[in-house]
Design an enzyme around this catalytic site. Structure first.
Site, PDB file in Angstrom:
ATOM      1  CG  HIS A 153      -0.366   0.280   2.510  1.00 42.92           C
ATOM      2  ND1 HIS A 153      -0.003  -0.699   3.399  1.00 42.92           N
ATOM      3  CD2 HIS A 153      -0.060   1.452   3.119  1.00 42.92           C
ATOM      4  CE1 HIS A 153       0.489  -0.155   4.492  1.00 42.92           C
ATOM      5  NE2 HIS A 153       0.478   1.157   4.347  1.00 42.92           N
ATOM      6  CG  ASP A 211      -0.249  -4.007   2.696  1.00 48.50           C
ATOM      7  OD1 ASP A 211       0.285  -3.510   1.682  1.00 48.50           O
ATOM      8  OD2 ASP A 211      -0.439  -3.368   3.742  1.00 48.50           O
ATOM      9  CB  SER A 225       2.943   1.744   6.245  1.00 45.11           C
ATOM     10  OG  SER A 225       1.711   2.079   6.833  1.00 45.11           O
TER      11      SER A 225
END
Length: 322
Positions: free
Chosen positions: A93, A144, A246
């Site tokens: 992402h 992901d 992330s």
């Protein structure tokens, strides 16, 4: 047809042996022991640094030598981890809007996400990205994770080392000594990381998926907690990740080596009680990681196509009446 028939059959057999599928298999066999070295040692080793207390504190130089800062247009965007001299693992992402590899660089070996302009060591640990490979096996699920292929080979030193990865048979649950690292914001209200923008670390517990599904059922998100992800944190919210973390690694110590178990993926808010963070299960994707590294590790000419052309050109002569 005389002798021409067996010759044609021999050529066709050569074509079948050289078809693209078998080329990939032979490539995989050849490269597993050379270019990839996904499970080669040493990995998962770090400097001997004193253990720190639990709870989101600043780290130390060299404590997590596989930690990478993924930089979009020279600014930190996501975390990542070094798998080998040419490969970095992160979250897919991070590239939702920016898939052009020329816009990205990877910073290794630095404790700060904003090294000084005069820090020559920082520039020696900065690498351009050649390819971005995003997992897209099933569009109905998140998957992901992404791989970055670097444009040049990484030079290892005491502050830059690869992390280990476990195969798909590994279970991530009940791992007590696990840590997650990143340069993300400190609170849900996006309180920024203060100068000198040092990497932070926190010890987390991995929850079993049935418990995680219970916690997320109130938001009707329990169906997203499948075998390709897991939950980690603290149920009281005291240990969690947030925006900017992330793609970073969750690692566990096993027999003195550090293995990457998860990738920071998503969550509801930051540090909320009974809402742990969601991590991509790295071992679940071990085969995909290995395959992508093999298929993109070295480009060899596909001999099947020119061989097929020769066969077809010779076919009329071989089949002509005798």
């Amino acid at each position: 047809m005389g002798i021409q028939g067996p010759v044609l059959l021999l050529l066709l057999l050569c074509v079948m042996l050289g078809k693209p599928g078998s080329r990939e298999e032979s490539q995989a066999a050849d490269l597993k022991s050379t270019d990839i070295k996904l499970l080669s040692m040493p990995c998962g080793r770090r400097n001997d640094t004193r253990s720190r207390i639990v709870g989101g504190i600043e780290s130390m130089q060299g404590r997590w030598p596989w930690q990478a800062s993924l930089r979009l247009k020279k600014s930190h965007r996501c975390g990542g981890s070094l798998l080998s001299r040419r490969w970095v693992l992160t979250a897919a992402h991070c590239f939702r809007k920016y898939l052009d590899p020329e816009k990205w660089t990877v910073q290794l070996g630095q404790l700060t996400s904003k090294p000084s302009y005069w820090n020559r060591k920082a520039y020696s640990g900065r690498y351009r990205v050649k390819d971005i490979i995003v997992n897209s096996e099933d569009k109905l699920k998140s998957h992901d994770l992404a791989l970055l292929r670097l444009a040049s080979s990484v030079t290892y030193n005491k502050d830059i080392q690869p992390v280990c990865v476990q195969p798909s048979t590994f279970t991530s649950q009940h791992q007590p000594r696990c840590w997650v690292t990143g340069w993300g914001v400190l609170q849900e209200d996006l309180k920024p990381l203060p100068p000198p923008y040092h990497l932070r670390e926190v010890q987390v517990s991995i929850l079993n998926n049935s418990r995680c599904q219970e916690l997320f059922e109130i938001f009707s998100l329990h169906h997203l907690i499948t075998k390709d992800v897991f939950c980690a944190g603290a149920e009281d919210g005291s240990a969690d990740t947030c925006s900017g973390d992330s793609g970073g690694p969750l690692v566990c110590n096993m027999d003195g080596l550090w293995y990457q178990i998860g990738i920071v993926s998503w969550g509801i808010g930051c540090g909320r009680p009974n809402l742990p963070g969601i991590y991509t299960n790295v071992s679940h994707y071990y085969n995909w990681i290995e395959t992508m590294m093999i298929l993109n590790g070295a480009v060899r000419r596909d001999l099947a196509l020119p061989l097929l052309s020769i066969t077809l050109l010779q076919a009329p002569w071989l089949l002509r009446p005798t």
